[in-house]
Motif scaffolding. Sequence first.
Motif, PDB file in Angstrom:
ATOM      1  N   ALA A  37       0.842  -1.203   0.000  1.00 48.21           N
ATOM      2  CA  ALA A  37       0.000   0.000   0.000  1.00 48.21           C
ATOM      3  C   ALA A  37       0.872   1.247   0.000  1.00 48.21           C
ATOM      4  O   ALA A  37       0.581   2.228  -0.691  1.00 48.21           O
ATOM      5  CB  ALA A  37      -0.913  -0.007   1.221  1.00 48.21           C
ATOM      6  N   THR A  38       1.977   1.204   0.753  1.00 47.38           N
ATOM      7  CA  THR A  38       2.915   2.331   0.785  1.00 47.38           C
ATOM      8  C   THR A  38       3.507   2.563  -0.600  1.00 47.38           C
ATOM      9  O   THR A  38       3.707   3.695  -1.024  1.00 47.38           O
ATOM     10  CB  THR A  38       4.036   2.043   1.805  1.00 47.38           C
ATOM     11  N   GLN A  39       3.759   1.456  -1.310  1.00 52.65           N
ATOM     12  CA  GLN A  39       4.308   1.591  -2.659  1.00 52.65           C
ATOM     13  C   GLN A  39       3.287   2.178  -3.631  1.00 52.65           C
ATOM     14  O   GLN A  39       3.646   2.822  -4.604  1.00 52.65           O
ATOM     15  CB  GLN A  39       4.803   0.229  -3.154  1.00 52.65           C
ATOM     16  N   GLU A  40       2.006   1.959  -3.327  1.00 53.54           N
ATOM     17  CA  GLU A  40       0.957   2.511  -4.176  1.00 53.54           C
ATOM     18  C   GLU A  40       0.722   3.992  -3.891  1.00 53.54           C
ATOM     19  O   GLU A  40       0.554   4.791  -4.797  1.00 53.54           O
ATOM     20  CB  GLU A  40      -0.363   1.771  -3.933  1.00 53.54           C
ATOM     21  N   LYS A  41       0.654   4.317  -2.592  1.00 54.19           N
ATOM     22  CA  LYS A  41       0.110   5.639  -2.249  1.00 54.19           C
ATOM     23  C   LYS A  41       0.880   6.331  -1.129  1.00 54.19           C
ATOM     24  O   LYS A  41       0.537   7.442  -0.731  1.00 54.19           O
ATOM     25  CB  LYS A  41      -1.375   5.436  -1.855  1.00 54.19           C
ATOM     26  N   GLY A  42       1.912   5.720  -0.578  1.00 54.79           N
ATOM     27  CA  GLY A  42       2.665   6.342   0.508  1.00 54.79           C
ATOM     28  C   GLY A  42       2.087   6.016   1.866  1.00 54.79           C
ATOM     29  O   GLY A  42       1.043   5.365   1.973  1.00 54.79           O
ATOM     30  N   ALA A  43       2.766   6.481   2.899  1.00 51.34           N
ATOM     31  CA  ALA A  43       2.343   6.198   4.271  1.00 51.34           C
ATOM     32  C   ALA A  43       2.419   7.468   5.110  1.00 51.34           C
ATOM     33  O   ALA A  43       3.469   7.800   5.642  1.00 51.34           O
ATOM     34  CB  ALA A  43       3.234   5.107   4.874  1.00 51.34           C
ATOM     35  N   PRO A  44       1.327   8.205   5.207  1.00 50.02           N
ATOM     36  CA  PRO A  44       1.331   9.398   6.065  1.00 50.02           C
ATOM     37  C   PRO A  44       1.275   8.952   7.523  1.00 50.02           C
ATOM     38  O   PRO A  44       0.293   8.362   7.957  1.00 50.02           O
ATOM     39  CB  PRO A  44       0.041  10.133   5.680  1.00 50.02           C
ATOM     40  N   SER A  45       2.345   9.208   8.260  1.00 49.83           N
ATOM     41  CA  SER A  45       2.445   8.625   9.588  1.00 49.83           C
ATOM     42  C   SER A  45       3.022   9.635  10.574  1.00 49.83           C
ATOM     43  O   SER A  45       3.205  10.818  10.262  1.00 49.83           O
ATOM     44  CB  SER A  45       3.323   7.372   9.506  1.00 49.83           C
ATOM     45  N   CYS A  46       3.291   9.178  11.773  1.00 45.36           N
ATOM     46  CA  CYS A  46       3.912  10.012  12.789  1.00 45.36           C
ATOM     47  C   CYS A  46       4.524   9.088  13.833  1.00 45.36           C
ATOM     48  O   CYS A  46       4.325   7.883  13.788  1.00 45.36           O
ATOM     49  CB  CYS A  46       2.908  10.954  13.441  1.00 45.36           C
ATOM     50  N   SER A  47       5.253   9.656  14.788  1.00 45.77           N
ATOM     51  CA  SER A  47       5.769   8.829  15.872  1.00 45.77           C
ATOM     52  C   SER A  47       4.663   8.637  16.911  1.00 45.77           C
ATOM     53  O   SER A  47       3.726   9.426  16.991  1.00 45.77           O
ATOM     54  CB  SER A  47       6.990   9.488  16.507  1.00 45.77           C
ATOM     55  N   LEU A  48       4.810   7.591  17.703  1.00 41.40           N
ATOM     56  CA  LEU A  48       3.780   7.294  18.700  1.00 41.40           C
ATOM     57  C   LEU A  48       3.661   8.417  19.730  1.00 41.40           C
ATOM     58  O   LEU A  48       2.590   8.677  20.268  1.00 41.40           O
ATOM     59  CB  LEU A  48       4.092   5.964  19.390  1.00 41.40           C
ATOM     60  N   GLY A  49       4.776   9.096  20.006  1.00 40.94           N
ATOM     61  CA  GLY A  49       4.728  10.216  20.945  1.00 40.94           C
ATOM     62  C   GLY A  49       3.959  11.400  20.383  1.00 40.94           C
ATOM     63  O   GLY A  49       3.260  12.110  21.111  1.00 40.94           O
ATOM     64  N   THR A  50       4.079  11.630  19.085  1.00 42.10           N
ATOM     65  CA  THR A  50       3.289  12.686  18.451  1.00 42.10           C
ATOM     66  C   THR A  50       1.812  12.371  18.624  1.00 42.10           C
ATOM     67  O   THR A  50       1.020  13.238  19.000  1.00 42.10           O
ATOM     68  CB  THR A  50       3.634  12.799  16.948  1.00 42.10           C
ATOM     69  N   ALA A  51       1.451  11.129  18.358  1.00 36.27           N
ATOM     70  CA  ALA A  51       0.048  10.727  18.496  1.00 36.27           C
ATOM     71  C   ALA A  51      -0.414  10.913  19.945  1.00 36.27           C
ATOM     72  O   ALA A  51      -1.516  11.397  20.204  1.00 36.27           O
ATOM     73  CB  ALA A  51      -0.129   9.281  18.062  1.00 36.27           C
ATOM     74  N   LYS A  52       0.447  10.557  20.884  1.00 40.89           N
ATOM     75  CA  LYS A  52       0.098  10.711  22.299  1.00 40.89           C
ATOM     76  C   LYS A  52      -0.184  12.178  22.631  1.00 40.89           C
ATOM     77  O   LYS A  52      -1.153  12.501  23.311  1.00 40.89           O
ATOM     78  CB  LYS A  52       1.256  10.196  23.156  1.00 40.89           C
ATOM     79  N   ASN A  53       0.653  13.072  22.129  1.00 39.76           N
ATOM     80  CA  ASN A  53       0.522  14.491  22.461  1.00 39.76           C
ATOM     81  C   ASN A  53      -0.622  15.181  21.737  1.00 39.76           C
ATOM     82  O   ASN A  53      -1.208  16.109  22.264  1.00 39.76           O
ATOM     83  CB  ASN A  53       1.833  15.233  22.138  1.00 39.76           C
ATOM     84  N   TYR A  54      -0.918  14.746  20.524  1.00 39.00           N
ATOM     85  CA  TYR A  54      -1.820  15.521  19.668  1.00 39.00           C
ATOM     86  C   TYR A  54      -3.176  14.877  19.401  1.00 39.00           C
ATOM     87  O   TYR A  54      -4.171  15.579  19.249  1.00 39.00           O
ATOM     88  CB  TYR A  54      -1.173  15.774  18.306  1.00 39.00           C
ATOM     89  N   ALA A  55      -3.226  13.547  19.273  1.00 38.16           N
ATOM     90  CA  ALA A  55      -4.413  12.932  18.666  1.00 38.16           C
ATOM     91  C   ALA A  55      -5.659  13.095  19.535  1.00 38.16           C
ATOM     92  O   ALA A  55      -5.663  12.707  20.703  1.00 38.16           O
ATOM     93  CB  ALA A  55      -4.147  11.458  18.385  1.00 38.16           C
ATOM     94  N   ASP A  56      -6.703  13.661  18.955  1.00 37.16           N
ATOM     95  CA  ASP A  56      -7.986  13.757  19.656  1.00 37.16           C
ATOM     96  C   ASP A  56      -9.016  12.803  19.052  1.00 37.16           C
ATOM     97  O   ASP A  56     -10.133  12.704  19.525  1.00 37.16           O
ATOM     98  CB  ASP A  56      -8.508  15.197  19.655  1.00 37.16           C
ATOM     99  N   LEU A  57      -8.641  12.120  17.986  1.00 34.90           N
ATOM    100  CA  LEU A  57      -9.504  11.077  17.426  1.00 34.90           C
ATOM    101  C   LEU A  57      -8.640   9.870  17.096  1.00 34.90           C
ATOM    102  O   LEU A  57      -7.666   9.975  16.338  1.00 34.90           O
ATOM    103  CB  LEU A  57     -10.216  11.565  16.157  1.00 34.90           C
ATOM    104  N   ILE A  58      -8.996   8.750  17.711  1.00 35.62           N
ATOM    105  CA  ILE A  58      -8.213   7.534  17.529  1.00 35.62           C
ATOM    106  C   ILE A  58      -9.113   6.458  16.940  1.00 35.62           C
ATOM    107  O   ILE A  58     -10.149   6.128  17.522  1.00 35.62           O
ATOM    108  CB  ILE A  58      -7.633   7.081  18.873  1.00 35.62           C
TER     109      ILE A  58
END
Lengths: 574, 440, 149
Positions: B128-149
């Motif tokens: 899938a990454t080869q098709e369209k890429g992988a928009p991602s982040c580090s787990l700490g970023t998700a911990k600090n920012y994510a309001d929808l999981i």
Amino acid sequence: MAEMVIKNGVVYDPKNGVDGERNEICIKDGKIVNNVGAGAKVVDAEGCLVLPGGVDGHTHCAGKINTARVMSPHDMRYSPIPGLSGPEPRTKLLRPQVGYNTPNTHAIGYRYSKLGYTTIAEAAITPMMARHMHEEFESIPILDKLALVLLGSNWQVMQYIQDGDSEMLKSYMAWALLASRGYGVKVVNPGGGSNWTWGKNVSGLDDKVIDFDVTPADILIGLAEANEALNLPHSIHVHCNNLGIPGNITTTLATMKLLEKVKASQDRQVMHLTHMQFHSYTGTSWADFASGSDQIADYINSHDHLTFDMGQMIFGPAMTMTADGPTEYRNARMFDAKWSNYDQELEDAGGIVPLAYSSQHFAHATMWSIGLELALLVKDPWKVMFTTDNPNGGAFVNYPEAQMLLMSDKKRQEVIAGFPDMTMDRISLPNIDRELDWGEMTVMTRSMPAKMLGLDVKGHLGAGADADVAIYDVKPDKVDVSVEHEAVKKALSFAKYTIKGGEVVVRDGDITALPKGKVYWVNAYENGIVQAEKDRLITDLEERFKKYYSMQFSNYMVEDAYVSRPVEMRPEVA
Amino acid sequence: MPVIKDVVCTFCGCLCDDLEVNVEDNKIIKVGKACKLGRAKTMGMFLHERIEKPMIRKNGKDSELEECSYDEAITKAAEILVAAKRPMSYGWCSTSCEAIEKAVVLAEETGSLFDSTANVCHGPSALATQEKGAPSCSLGTAKNYADLIIFWGCNPVHAHPRHQTRYSTMAKGAFTPNGKKDKKMVVVDPRNTDTAKKADLLLQLTPGTDYVLIEALRAIVNGHEDVLPDEIAGLPKAKVMELADMCKASKFGIIYFGMGITQTRGRYKSGDNVSSLLSDLNQTNKFVMIGMRGHYNVTGFGQVAAWETGFPMAIDFSRGSAYYNPGETGTNDVLMRKEVDAFITGAADPGAHFPQESVKHLYTIPAIQVDGYANPTTEFSDVVIPAAIAGVECDGTAYRMDGQPIRMKKLIETTFKTDEEILTEIIAKVRELKGAEGGA
Amino acid sequence: MTHKPFIDIRIVTYNIKSTVKGVRMIETILISARTIDQGATLEEKTSQAYFDAAAYCELNEGNLEALGVSVDQNVKVATAHGMVVLPAKIDARLPDDIVFIPMGPWANAIVDPDTCGCGMPGFKGVPATVEATTDPVLSMKELMATYME
């Protein structure tokens, strides 16, 4: 180690004032020396060009490139430059090779060496990801390496600047280099990386960063002053805000002007501006977009506090990878390209998008011209580093191609003749007939990058320098590069000899030995920061790790196991 | 009693690095902060059926394994690989990157196929990454920012037990200081899983309709909700609209996805479409994704393989250079084509985790196992080489599910050879044998 | 409009063999996945604990009643790719059309090996039937031995 002497070469060593002379180069124990004994091994250069080993002061070769590899199996099979790209089977000596823009680690080592390059600087790594970069460094054979550490959107940096706590900023900067075994400080789209975690960006030097009471200008000044206070060998290394946007020349000029007030701690620039080509655009949109290279060159010709590199574009497929997250998202949407993103907690953003540049697209043709214009319009080659921002502007295996463009007006005009008409009133290149000579080319590809980085042992052939030497099958006194550029390009692509640390690693374009390269890093923490300040920093960092990081403080710093041949540099404490 | 702090747990892709381990007389007697999985792995060291000695089967698959020396087992392994025309090396995901690097060298040296457990896990995510890429982040970023999981086709309560407290739903971060109160949580799964119990929204879709649901979300996000039918993927349209509204209302959303995306109908096309959905969403919101990796260092395999060979998995070295075509060179494909004539596996258990057709072929060819414990793979292995447990008995590097490398610690001494040592010795033996044959 | 579960085209020829009178059978979809107990016993696959953690199947109460089977009684789960005997358990929250088996040798005896050309076999969403049986559950070693030719 055995002694060696290179005889009958036409030597260019600009740092030591040698301009095409038939000097002997003596080597002992991996270093250049003044003379060697009669038993020294003789390398007969047969009247060929002898240069210091190439220094690539800005390349993306370890870390982020690995995600780019996973994204691009197509690149692995692509081979536009036989011998320097595409799949190659293993041999008794060599590991298998693949790739063009994103070759595997072994191919990176082999192919840079074939070009006569011996030192490379990874241009963008966060402290937290440095362990990964060092794993790849360990796997890249032959070359010496160093890393520039991303600090331009770092929470600690922004917090200490906001607090006006220059001591903490200094301590953290030194600690971050120690933690990542890094060499210098990189600033990418200052503040923009932090905003990108919210899906936003900054639009110029005076925007506020969303979560900190600082602006990109504050970040640049803060980091530059701390960099000079620590007396680091390299200056801050800056990728300006607004990369790739028409009209961004305003931001670029403002950034250059902003740094006028910072005093250098030593005889070098206070700021290196990277891939200037992507930052030298006039206009208000792609409709009236044009080259601003004359304005940039005018400024640089009349100021001495900065250096820059070209970021030359190469036509064909490229792989863009940068900590400038918002730029990559914009690229992906504009070209409907695949997009990878990585927001690194507290430290920076990042994105990867494959692109292809076409000589038949006026925008690309204009960008291609700008890179060359910048290098040719700036008079002093000691202000210009030759780069393609590998592989953002193009793959490093094209360096000989781009070097020939700088040395042959004829070659340039041949390319320009094929450009769409819409390009012509946007560029000044057709009217520039300057052709670099070998001395100037040697400055831009060797001596200047070494000086800019503060690497005294690289980029020259004086006694005490590392014995990194490239010999090319070019007879400078017999060849007219302007005309015979194709033959010269081929010679530069496959060195007759590459000597790394006194060992022949390339002979007639083939790899002959695989010594392990060194990793240069700067320890400004040990002696540079007083104990009370160290304690204050560590107390604060421990608190931040508990609250915000996703790994333990004690597991964060790159362990010695990851740097098997370190060269630790300790700046003199002011 | 000495306590080793900040120990890295070597079970799942969470790679928690805050464990506290008490060691006495070279025995682990207590493991603090670990989940049930981490504790079972680390403490279980002394309870489980350890492979104590190298073993060889001398008279075919139905004969007994007989104890032998390391040298004998390693020699036998090298002989099998050198004699093979189409050898395969598989696994290497519950071990260190240093060992994986050696496994790459062995595969090159023997012209092997080379693949990881991603073949039965997140392989399609790489595609899938080869098709369209992988928009991602580090787990700490998700911990600090994510309001929808959004947990899509994954069940962290069972497979990644500390994920929610350390990185996601319950974690307190810079912009989520109140933990769960500052976040919305969605589960997309055909089953009403234990993870779903605490979800604000559960979309219990019809099995195999993930692609349809993603596509519907893309239609809504891009303003084309009018074209959607009343029922989508077995769900009322209103429920899909509810999820789309939650996505649009979030400041930083993240999709954690698992085997529900990679193993179901559509395989990599579903992952590809998740990437496309994220690309769409990022026009107005920040939205990223992270694959929930199982083996603690399967991410590391992908990293090492990518930098060493250019490809993350399913590599074929038979041409001397690296060739990659996952539907052709993936482990299960080559096994089911009965193409492989020798098999080496380490730090993985294909016997337990491959479909029946693949295991049947493994019973017909010489097989080598490098592992710490007896398992179904032992049942058909002709050479069994016991290994030290990485992260407990030896140190080394592992990559967390978000690509963060962490150095594993050595907690106790061992007399077992490490995977890295075993592979190094097999490589040396292979070179010796090939040298004797006059091969390159 | 109701979407039926997607069924791969090649399954159309699949013929359910059980026609024995009096045996009740349901058609369902097999899903295999990790569980915490399966994970906790992953390094001790020769143990009773692993057998207990991986050698069972789950259905909802209604499905179990329809089969006339009570908890811990054996059922035969069959797909186009094989059959396996497992004790039945209840997961009250499972929908009607799903039988769940923890990932492991027992589930993998009947999953769809086809990778659809992308490397990944079908571990989830495999059409299956479930019926009561008095056949015994095979141990790990017994199950593996069935693969020997």
